[in-house]
Enzyme design. Structure first.
Site, mmCIF file in Angstrom:
data_model
loop_
_atom_site.group_PDB
_atom_site.id
_atom_site.type_symbol
_atom_site.label_atom_id
_atom_site.label_comp_id
_atom_site.label_asym_id
_atom_site.label_seq_id
_atom_site.Cartn_x
_atom_site.Cartn_y
_atom_site.Cartn_z
ATOM 1 N N ASP A 64 0.968 -0.968 -0.085
ATOM 2 C CA ASP A 64 -0.161 0.116 -0.052
ATOM 3 C C ASP A 64 0.984 1.271 -0.130
ATOM 4 O OD1 ASP A 64 -2.312 1.541 0.324
ATOM 5 O OD2 ASP A 64 -1.737 1.947 2.468
ATOM 6 N N ASP A 66 0.068 5.319 0.830
ATOM 7 C CA ASP A 66 -0.065 6.253 1.933
ATOM 8 C C ASP A 66 -0.028 5.172 3.326
ATOM 9 O OD1 ASP A 66 -0.319 7.787 -0.030
ATOM 10 O OD2 ASP A 66 -2.268 8.583 -0.051
ATOM 11 N N GLU A 72 0.843 9.038 6.026
ATOM 12 C CA GLU A 72 -0.691 8.986 5.754
ATOM 13 C C GLU A 72 -0.848 10.457 6.332
ATOM 14 O OE1 GLU A 72 -3.752 7.549 4.360
ATOM 15 O OE2 GLU A 72 -3.931 9.904 4.835
ATOM 16 N N GLY A 74 -3.921 12.085 6.730
ATOM 17 C CA GLY A 74 -5.056 12.230 7.195
ATOM 18 C C GLY A 74 -6.016 13.001 6.462
ATOM 19 N N ASN A 109 -5.777 2.738 -3.405
ATOM 20 C CA ASN A 109 -7.076 3.472 -3.609
ATOM 21 C C ASN A 109 -6.824 5.005 -3.699
ATOM 22 O OD1 ASN A 109 -8.344 0.853 -2.953
ATOM 23 N ND2 ASN A 109 -8.985 1.245 -1.173
ATOM 24 N N ARG A 168 -11.327 -1.173 -5.932
ATOM 25 C CA ARG A 168 -11.178 -0.473 -4.881
ATOM 26 C C ARG A 168 -11.015 -1.602 -3.730
ATOM 27 N NH1 ARG A 168 -11.562 3.999 -1.804
ATOM 28 N NH2 ARG A 168 -12.890 3.941 0.383
ATOM 29 N N LYS A 169 -9.787 -1.380 -3.122
ATOM 30 C CA LYS A 169 -9.592 -2.372 -1.728
ATOM 31 C C LYS A 169 -10.562 -2.129 -0.823
ATOM 32 C CE LYS A 169 -5.343 -0.755 -1.679
ATOM 33 N NZ LYS A 169 -3.906 -0.520 -1.027
ATOM 34 N N ASP A 194 -1.564 -0.390 5.747
ATOM 35 C CA ASP A 194 -1.795 0.138 7.259
ATOM 36 C C ASP A 194 -3.071 0.120 7.543
ATOM 37 O OD1 ASP A 194 -2.171 2.027 5.229
ATOM 38 O OD2 ASP A 194 -2.337 3.566 6.869
HETATM 39 MG MG LIG Z 1 -2.583 3.254 3.363
HETATM 40 ZN ZN LIG Z 2 -11.911 1.101 -8.591
#
Ligand SMILES: [Mg+2]
Ligand SMILES: [Zn+2]
Length: 268
Positions: A64, A66, A72, A74, A109, A168-169, A194
């Site tokens: 992954d 971010d 990340e 936020g 994503n 999309r995960k 994460d």
């Molecule tokens: Mg992430």
């Molecule tokens: Zn998608």
């Protein structure tokens, strides 16, 4: 100019040659695989590859982005190249993964596109910045797969990306695409994420799904789109530690052999 004799093999001869080649290959595989006849052709091919170590399939680490490789932030997440800050050790981790023979593949994503916060061009700039920062540590990413979608209709969003999708995960479409593109041996591969969305996708793919305490730290239970959030196989303090674990086990991994029997222990 050229008579029929000079035109090379006729279509009939060419197809006969191909048929002969195919039968030869099938004979090899029948010899190599005891229960060949009961296998789906694709599985037979995989079994043959695994058994004979020809056309080897490669292991991969799916990262992954971010919260794993970069901070990340936020809120709405990374919205431009200036928001990209590498997590310490991320470059070293990616380099170590590739040095050990893993493909390094990002699956991410990017709902910011659907929500209208980032354009596809902006996203390219973000990815270029990530690659640039990683390159400072001699680290290379083999491929980046992203989902620009989000199922909700939000004002100001990009309507064509506001759809329910399979990429999309925790959806797995991007993983399946990467697996087909690169010939990935999922049995020797791992995911590092994460978010429980990452873990859910990894579990659905049958990958070792490792969580990190950076970013969301796999504590984002309330964001998970399901009643039963997945459990990471293991947790690590950061991506460097997670990759080090993968590399240690990679060293003794042989195709077709499960060296990951320790999974589902020590998580939390
Ligand atoms: Mg992430
Ligand atoms: Zn998608």
């Amino acid at each position: 100019m050229h008579g029929p004799d000079a035109a090379g093999p006729s279509p009939f001869e060419a197809s006969a040659a191909l048929r002969h080649l195919r039968m030869t290959v099938m004979d090899w595989m029948r010899d190599a695989i005891p229960d060949f006849a009961s296998l789906h052709p694709r599985h037979a091919l995989q079994a043959y590859q695994t058994d004979r170590k020809v056309w080897p399939m490669r292991p991969a680490i799916f990262f992954d982005c971010d919260g794993v490789l970069n901070e990340e932030p936020g809120g709405h997440g990374v919205l431009g190249p200036d928001d990209v800050r590498l997590i310490p050790g991320a470059g070293e981790a990616v380099r170590a993964a590739r040095d050990a023979g893993y493909l390094a593949i990002i699956v991410t994503n990017r709902a910011q596109v659907a929500k209208g916060f980032v354009t596809l061009a902006g996203l390219e700039a973000i990815f270029a910045r990530i690659r640039e920062l990683l390159a400072q540590d001699d680290a290379t990413i083999d491929a980046i797969y992203f989902c620009p979608h989000h199922p909700e209709q939000t004002p100001g969003g990009a309507a064509r990306f506001q759809i329910a999708c399979e990429c999309r995960k925790p959806g797995t479409l991007l993983f399946r695409r990467a697996t087909a593109d690169f010939g990935i041996d999922l049995g020797r591969s791992a995911l590092i994420g994460d978010s429980l969305r990452d873990i859910g996708a990894g579990c659905a793919m049958g990958l070792r799904a490792y969580g990190v305490h950076t970013g969301y730290g796999c504590r984002d239970v309330e964001r998970y789109p399901d009643q039963a959030p997945p459990v990471p196989d293991r947790m690590f303090s950061d991506v460097r530690e997670a990759v080090a674990f993968c590399v240690t086990h990679r060293a003794i991994a042989e195709p077709g052999q499960d060296v990951w029997a320790e999974r589902k222990t020590d998580s939390g």
